[in-house]
Design a protein around this motif. Structure first.
Motif, PDB file in Angstrom:
ATOM      1  N   GLY A   1      29.956  18.001   6.126  1.00 28.39           N
ATOM      2  CA  GLY A   1      29.823  16.659   6.684  1.00 28.39           C
ATOM      3  C   GLY A   1      29.402  16.608   8.131  1.00 28.39           C
ATOM      4  N   ALA A   2      29.292  17.749   8.789  1.00 30.62           N
ATOM      5  CA  ALA A   2      28.936  17.745  10.204  1.00 30.62           C
ATOM      6  C   ALA A   2      27.471  17.408  10.441  1.00 30.62           C
ATOM      7  N   THR A   3      26.637  17.632   9.436  1.00 27.51           N
ATOM      8  CA  THR A   3      25.202  17.377   9.549  1.00 27.51           C
ATOM      9  C   THR A   3      24.776  16.346   8.514  1.00 27.51           C
ATOM     10  N   THR A   4      24.038  15.352   8.955  1.00 26.14           N
ATOM     11  CA  THR A   4      23.463  14.357   8.049  1.00 26.14           C
ATOM     12  C   THR A   4      22.022  14.741   7.763  1.00 26.14           C
ATOM     13  N   ARG A   5      21.663  14.710   6.483  1.00 30.67           N
ATOM     14  CA  ARG A   5      20.305  15.069   6.041  1.00 30.67           C
ATOM     15  C   ARG A   5      19.632  13.826   5.470  1.00 30.67           C
ATOM     16  N   ALA A   6      18.451  13.494   5.972  1.00 34.36           N
ATOM     17  CA  ALA A   6      17.716  12.320   5.503  1.00 34.36           C
ATOM     18  C   ALA A   6      16.322  12.732   5.064  1.00 34.36           C
ATOM     19  N   ALA A   7      15.958  12.343   3.850  1.00 39.04           N
ATOM     20  CA  ALA A   7      14.631  12.640   3.307  1.00 39.04           C
ATOM     21  C   ALA A   7      13.942  11.333   2.950  1.00 39.04           C
TER      22      ALA A   7
ATOM     23  N   ARG B   1       0.809  -1.224   0.000  1.00 41.54           N
ATOM     24  CA  ARG B   1       0.000   0.000   0.000  1.00 41.54           C
ATOM     25  C   ARG B   1       0.841   1.272   0.000  1.00 41.54           C
ATOM     26  N   ARG B   2       2.078   1.164   0.469  1.00 40.53           N
ATOM     27  CA  ARG B   2       2.935   2.335   0.557  1.00 40.53           C
ATOM     28  C   ARG B   2       4.370   1.950   0.221  1.00 40.53           C
ATOM     29  N   ILE B   3       4.976   2.691  -0.689  1.00 40.59           N
ATOM     30  CA  ILE B   3       6.400   2.536  -0.978  1.00 40.59           C
ATOM     31  C   ILE B   3       7.070   3.882  -0.685  1.00 40.59           C
ATOM     32  N   ALA B   4       8.349   3.844  -0.410  1.00 40.49           N
ATOM     33  CA  ALA B   4       9.019   5.097  -0.050  1.00 40.49           C
ATOM     34  C   ALA B   4      10.398   5.167  -0.670  1.00 40.49           C
ATOM     35  N   GLY B   5      10.786   6.382  -1.035  1.00 38.43           N
ATOM     36  CA  GLY B   5      12.146   6.662  -1.452  1.00 38.43           C
ATOM     37  C   GLY B   5      12.918   7.284  -0.310  1.00 38.43           C
ATOM     38  N   VAL B   6      14.181   6.902  -0.185  1.00 38.87           N
ATOM     39  CA  VAL B   6      15.043   7.409   0.889  1.00 38.87           C
ATOM     40  C   VAL B   6      16.293   7.996   0.262  1.00 38.87           C
ATOM     41  N   ASP B   7      16.609   9.234   0.632  1.00 32.08           N
ATOM     42  CA  ASP B   7      17.830   9.885   0.168  1.00 32.08           C
ATOM     43  C   ASP B   7      18.550  10.455   1.384  1.00 32.08           C
ATOM     44  N   ILE B   8      19.842  10.171   1.498  1.00 35.97           N
ATOM     45  CA  ILE B   8      20.626  10.615   2.648  1.00 35.97           C
ATOM     46  C   ILE B   8      21.871  11.328   2.140  1.00 35.97           C
ATOM     47  N   GLY B   9      22.140  12.491   2.685  1.00 39.66           N
ATOM     48  CA  GLY B   9      23.311  13.253   2.289  1.00 39.66           C
ATOM     49  C   GLY B   9      23.871  14.031   3.463  1.00 39.66           C
TER      50      GLY B   9
END
Length: 239
Positions: free
Chosen positions: A59-65, A46-54
């Motif tokens: 480099g001090a902060t990790t960003r996840a969407a 019913r639900r699929i998701a895309g994950v992007d991490i940068g």
């Protein structure tokens, strides 16, 4: 390092994310023995998701969407973007230790967990069979697919210049993924099982979520959210 059963029945691994290179490789060697490359998807997706991490701030902060979609029409159902302090310096082959803590925070902030995660990165197409998609699958207990733009390891024959044509990606006589032509006259993408999924199903879901772009809509939407590209384009259009 240990295993925990969540309230909804998922089995997840827990370990220290802030570790040195030697300990990280030792954890990978153990976790690789628990990777499941058989299909464990529910009967109804019913639900699929895309994950992007940068990374930001040098480099001090990790960003996840994460962007959750309806697989029937790829309409967006939910999305979240988080920024967390990076816990580990960059070490080749251990990128998942830097990326996954923020992704787990993002997953916790979704209103409902997806049935399948498509991750911008490799699954078992990794020298120790533990790329970010595989490691994330073990850490959250959800089926995962790795969708990467570049090869990390392995060999493959030339992919025919035909949309959806693919050739196996192999390493040490083992098939670890597929090199898929998502668009004619465009570089192929690298698909590999993450956890709780097989290669055939990984290819199937990748092709289902392709439109007219090189990347599937899932990871493309997550990348767009992470980079805030739509907002910046709208602002540029107003100027």
């Amino acid at each position: 390092m240990g295993w925990r059963q969540t309230a909804d029945g998922r089995t997840v691994v827990e370990h220290d994310w802030s570790t040195d290179a030697r300990s990280g490789r030792a954890i990978q060697e153990v976790l690789a023995q628990h990777v499941d490359t058989t299909c464990r998807l529910p009967d109804s997706i019913r639900r699929i998701a895309g994950v992007d991490i940068g990374f930001e701030d040098d480099g001090a902060t990790t960003r996840a969407a994460i962007v959750v979609m309806d697989p029937a029409d790829l309409s967006v159902q939910d999305s979240v973007l988080v920024r967390e302090p990076t816990r580990m310096p960059y070490v080749p082959g251990l990128l998942s230790f830097r990326e996954i803590p923020a992704a787990l925070v993002a997953l916790d902030r979704l209103s409902t967990l997806p049935d399948l995660l498509m991750v911008d990165g490799h699954g078992i197409a990794h020298p120790r069979r533990l790329g970010v998609a595989t490691h994330l699958g073990l850490a959250c207990g959800l089926p995962t697919i790795g969708v990467a733009k570049k090869r990390l390891t392995g060999q493959y024959d030339a992919v025919p210049d035909t949309r959806l044509a693919w050739t196996p990606l192999t390493h040490r006589s083992e098939t670890i993924g597929a090199v898929l032509r998502s668009r004619v006259r465009v570089k192929p993408i690298f698909i590999s099982p993450g956890h709780r999924i097989d290669l055939g199903t990984a290819i199937d879901w990748t092709t289902r979520t392709l439109t007219r772009y090189r990347l599937p809509e899932t990871t493309r939407a997550a990348d767009r959210l992470a980079s805030d590209r739509d907002r910046r384009r709208a602002a540029a259009a107003r100027n």
